[in-house]
Scaffold this motif. Structure first.
Motif, PDB file in Angstrom:
ATOM      1  N   HIS A   8       0.832  -1.207   0.000  1.00 44.29           N
ATOM      2  CA  HIS A   8       0.000   0.000   0.000  1.00 44.29           C
ATOM      3  C   HIS A   8       0.868   1.259   0.000  1.00 44.29           C
ATOM      4  CE1 HIS A   8      -3.586   2.349   0.393  1.00 44.29           C
ATOM      5  NE2 HIS A   8      -3.132   2.915   1.482  1.00 44.29           N
ATOM      6  N   HIS A  50      -4.495   9.848   1.388  1.00 47.06           N
ATOM      7  CA  HIS A  50      -5.355   8.659   1.420  1.00 47.06           C
ATOM      8  C   HIS A  50      -6.739   8.962   0.839  1.00 47.06           C
ATOM      9  CE1 HIS A  50      -2.963   5.583   3.481  1.00 47.06           C
ATOM     10  NE2 HIS A  50      -2.371   6.603   4.065  1.00 47.06           N
ATOM     11  N   GLU A  51      -7.254  10.132   1.128  1.00 49.01           N
ATOM     12  CA  GLU A  51      -8.558  10.520   0.566  1.00 49.01           C
ATOM     13  C   GLU A  51      -8.496  10.598  -0.956  1.00 49.01           C
ATOM     14  OE1 GLU A  51      -9.559  14.196   2.500  1.00 49.01           O
ATOM     15  OE2 GLU A  51     -10.224  13.186   4.327  1.00 49.01           O
ATOM     16  N   PHE A  53      -6.396   9.003  -2.887  1.00 51.25           N
ATOM     17  CA  PHE A  53      -6.210   7.633  -3.372  1.00 51.25           C
ATOM     18  C   PHE A  53      -7.549   6.909  -3.414  1.00 51.25           C
ATOM     19  CE2 PHE A  53      -5.067   3.146  -2.916  1.00 51.25           C
ATOM     20  CZ  PHE A  53      -4.021   3.019  -3.813  1.00 51.25           C
ATOM     21  N   GLU A  54      -8.312   7.014  -2.347  1.00 50.10           N
ATOM     22  CA  GLU A  54      -9.616   6.358  -2.291  1.00 50.10           C
ATOM     23  C   GLU A  54     -10.581   6.941  -3.315  1.00 50.10           C
ATOM     24  OE1 GLU A  54     -10.965   6.212   1.767  1.00 50.10           O
ATOM     25  OE2 GLU A  54      -9.126   5.180   2.403  1.00 50.10           O
ATOM     26  N   ALA A  57      -9.684   5.414  -6.622  1.00 52.17           N
ATOM     27  CA  ALA A  57     -10.178   4.038  -6.682  1.00 52.17           C
ATOM     28  C   ALA A  57     -11.681   4.044  -6.985  1.00 52.17           C
ATOM     29  CB  ALA A  57      -9.899   3.309  -5.371  1.00 52.17           C
ATOM     30  N   GLU A  58     -12.407   4.887  -6.292  1.00 53.50           N
ATOM     31  CA  GLU A  58     -13.855   4.981  -6.513  1.00 53.50           C
ATOM     32  C   GLU A  58     -14.159   5.435  -7.937  1.00 53.50           C
ATOM     33  OE1 GLU A  58     -17.401   7.702  -4.781  1.00 53.50           O
ATOM     34  OE2 GLU A  58     -16.139   6.715  -3.277  1.00 53.50           O
ATOM     35  N   PHE A  63     -12.165  -1.047  -5.377  1.00 55.38           N
ATOM     36  CA  PHE A  63     -11.898  -0.876  -3.954  1.00 55.38           C
ATOM     37  C   PHE A  63     -10.478  -0.320  -3.858  1.00 55.38           C
ATOM     38  CE2 PHE A  63     -14.934  -4.469  -3.882  1.00 55.38           C
ATOM     39  CZ  PHE A  63     -15.899  -3.923  -3.043  1.00 55.38           C
ATOM     40  N   ALA A  64     -10.162   0.372  -2.770  1.00 49.28           N
ATOM     41  CA  ALA A  64      -8.818   0.927  -2.606  1.00 49.28           C
ATOM     42  C   ALA A  64      -7.760  -0.179  -2.648  1.00 49.28           C
ATOM     43  CB  ALA A  64      -8.715   1.722  -1.308  1.00 49.28           C
ATOM     44  N   TRP A  65      -8.074  -1.351  -2.097  1.00 50.64           N
ATOM     45  CA  TRP A  65      -7.095  -2.442  -2.124  1.00 50.64           C
ATOM     46  C   TRP A  65      -6.849  -2.925  -3.556  1.00 50.64           C
ATOM     47  CZ3 TRP A  65      -8.640  -7.032  -4.143  1.00 50.64           C
ATOM     48  CH2 TRP A  65      -9.995  -7.371  -4.073  1.00 50.64           C
ATOM     49  N   THR A  68      -4.449  -0.555  -5.034  1.00 47.81           N
ATOM     50  CA  THR A  68      -3.128  -0.883  -4.491  1.00 47.81           C
ATOM     51  C   THR A  68      -2.500  -2.029  -5.279  1.00 47.81           C
ATOM     52  OG1 THR A  68      -3.626  -0.099  -2.257  1.00 47.81           O
ATOM     53  CG2 THR A  68      -1.894  -1.754  -2.453  1.00 47.81           C
TER      54      THR A  68
END
Length: 109
Positions: A8, A50-51, A53-54, A57-58, A63-65, A68
């Motif tokens: 991550h 992180h926000e 990154f998420e 992803a969205e 999903f964020a993972w 990653t």
């Protein structure tokens, strides 16, 4: 095999390296905003990263993972194999039948 913390962190670095405008924005955050939240400037910056990154992803409907894994996998084939492995683990933990899980989550095994 879920993404590790090391994966991550590597994904966050690659994500940020590909977005110089985001790096610039994060490097110039208002320290008073961090103080108002009771955070250090570094904590506040990390939270904003992180926000972002998420949100990416969205935007990609992941999903964020998954993002990653996408950013750290050696090849697209490797990414897909890792992604399916994690989804299988989730299905098992949820006690769901694999085909049912795939249908529910729009996965093509």
């Amino acid at each position: 095999m879920a993404a590790t913390e090391q994966q991550h962190e590597q994904a966050l670095k690659r994500f940020l390296d590909a977005r110089p405008e985001l790096r610039e924005e994060l490097d110039h955050l208002n320290p008073l905003l961090a103080q108002a939240k009771g955070e250090t400037a570094a904590q506040y910056r990390e939270e904003r990263l992180h926000e972002a990154f998420e949100a990416e992803a969205e935007r990609q409907q992941l999903f964020a993972w998954e993002l990653t894994l996408q950013l750290t996998a050696a090849t697209p084939l490797d990414y897909e194999a890792q992604r399916l492995e994690v989804h299988r683990e989730v299905a098992e933990m949820a006690g769901m039948d694999w085909p049912e899980y795939c249908e529910l989550n729009g996965i093509k095994p």
